[in-house]
Design a protein around this motif. Structure first.
Motif, mmCIF file in Angstrom:
data_model
loop_
_atom_site.group_PDB
_atom_site.id
_atom_site.type_symbol
_atom_site.label_atom_id
_atom_site.label_comp_id
_atom_site.label_asym_id
_atom_site.label_seq_id
_atom_site.Cartn_x
_atom_site.Cartn_y
_atom_site.Cartn_z
ATOM 1 N N ALA A 30 -14.516 -44.208 16.532
ATOM 2 C CA ALA A 30 -15.139 -44.305 15.419
ATOM 3 C C ALA A 30 -15.993 -43.209 15.064
ATOM 4 O O ALA A 30 -16.207 -42.654 14.217
ATOM 5 C CB ALA A 30 -15.518 -45.617 15.042
ATOM 6 N N ILE A 31 -17.016 -43.085 16.428
ATOM 7 C CA ILE A 31 -18.009 -41.971 15.893
ATOM 8 C C ILE A 31 -17.499 -40.844 16.152
ATOM 9 O O ILE A 31 -17.893 -39.807 15.157
ATOM 10 C CB ILE A 31 -19.005 -42.283 17.328
ATOM 11 N N LEU A 32 -16.490 -40.273 16.804
ATOM 12 C CA LEU A 32 -15.832 -39.032 16.861
ATOM 13 C C LEU A 32 -15.018 -39.004 15.677
ATOM 14 O O LEU A 32 -15.203 -37.728 15.034
ATOM 15 C CB LEU A 32 -14.770 -39.059 18.216
ATOM 16 N N GLU A 33 -14.266 -39.690 15.031
ATOM 17 C CA GLU A 33 -13.805 -39.612 13.646
ATOM 18 C C GLU A 33 -14.816 -39.243 12.635
ATOM 19 O O GLU A 33 -14.475 -38.222 11.675
ATOM 20 C CB GLU A 33 -13.141 -40.934 13.390
ATOM 21 N N LEU A 34 -16.087 -40.009 12.600
ATOM 22 C CA LEU A 34 -16.847 -39.447 11.652
ATOM 23 C C LEU A 34 -17.492 -38.290 11.821
ATOM 24 O O LEU A 34 -17.797 -37.452 10.909
ATOM 25 C CB LEU A 34 -17.941 -40.629 11.727
ATOM 26 N N LYS A 35 -17.683 -37.737 13.216
ATOM 27 C CA LYS A 35 -17.993 -36.236 13.497
ATOM 28 C C LYS A 35 -17.124 -35.349 12.925
ATOM 29 O O LYS A 35 -17.543 -34.423 12.368
ATOM 30 C CB LYS A 35 -18.390 -36.314 15.084
ATOM 31 N N GLN A 36 -15.928 -35.752 13.220
ATOM 32 C CA GLN A 36 -14.783 -34.719 12.719
ATOM 33 C C GLN A 36 -14.753 -34.634 11.158
ATOM 34 O O GLN A 36 -14.671 -33.595 10.703
ATOM 35 C CB GLN A 36 -13.589 -35.079 13.253
ATOM 36 N N ARG A 37 -14.833 -36.114 10.443
ATOM 37 C CA ARG A 37 -14.800 -35.862 9.096
ATOM 38 C C ARG A 37 -16.133 -35.040 8.550
ATOM 39 O O ARG A 37 -15.974 -34.354 7.587
ATOM 40 C CB ARG A 37 -14.977 -37.248 8.524
ATOM 41 N N LEU A 38 -17.222 -35.168 9.233
ATOM 42 C CA LEU A 38 -18.589 -34.434 8.820
ATOM 43 C C LEU A 38 -18.257 -32.908 8.816
ATOM 44 O O LEU A 38 -18.690 -32.362 8.043
ATOM 45 C CB LEU A 38 -19.541 -35.101 9.464
ATOM 46 N N SER A 39 -17.778 -32.467 9.688
ATOM 47 C CA SER A 39 -17.523 -31.125 10.385
ATOM 48 C C SER A 39 -16.525 -30.491 9.265
ATOM 49 O O SER A 39 -16.611 -29.172 9.162
ATOM 50 C CB SER A 39 -16.984 -30.931 11.709
ATOM 51 N N ARG A 40 -15.489 -31.279 8.549
ATOM 52 C CA ARG A 40 -14.934 -30.641 7.648
ATOM 53 C C ARG A 40 -15.188 -30.517 6.195
ATOM 54 O O ARG A 40 -14.651 -30.058 5.230
ATOM 55 C CB ARG A 40 -13.433 -31.577 7.688
ATOM 56 N N LEU A 41 -16.596 -31.023 6.015
ATOM 57 C CA LEU A 41 -17.098 -30.998 4.694
ATOM 58 C C LEU A 41 -17.602 -29.789 4.354
ATOM 59 O O LEU A 41 -17.959 -28.894 5.245
ATOM 60 C CB LEU A 41 -18.394 -31.989 4.667
ATOM 61 N N SER A 42 -17.994 -29.485 2.986
ATOM 62 C CA SER A 42 -18.573 -28.228 2.683
ATOM 63 C C SER A 42 -20.066 -27.847 3.478
ATOM 64 O O SER A 42 -20.638 -29.189 3.511
ATOM 65 C CB SER A 42 -18.194 -28.079 1.226
#
Length: 93
Positions: A30-42
């Motif tokens: 879940a932490i990895l998924e959150l980090k990946q989502r954050l990295s895709r943000l503008s």
């Protein structure tokens, strides 16, 4: 019952009770998924998320204690001028 978020429990997922408090445990996935989502943000959205997390940090009991400690150190004379800091870091050379 306050909700407390902890992230270092790898075997836990979901809600559990810990020392009388409701705790949400994040798995490493879940932490990895959150980090990946954050990295895709503008960049703008990342700055907004960062500001939000910083506000949460400052509002926590540990954050308030840390700020109080820093302010006491500054009041006792533990300060540095910006140009001295810049020189010690080697900026402007």
């Amino acid at each position: 019952m306050p909700l407390v978020v902890i992230r270092h429990k790898f075997s836990c997922s979901g809600l559990t009770c810990y020392e009388g408090q409701l705790v949400f445990c994040m798995t490493s996935v879940a932490i990895l998924e959150l980090k990946q989502r954050l990295s895709r943000l503008s960049e703008k959205d990342r700055r907004m998320a960062s500001a939000y997390l910083l506000r949460l940090r400052h509002e926590s009991a540990n954050g308030r204690r840390r700020s109080a400690r820093i302010m006491k150190e500054m009041d006792s004379g533990k300060k540095i001028r910006l140009q001295d800091l810049s020189a010690s870091l080697g900026h402007g050379k």
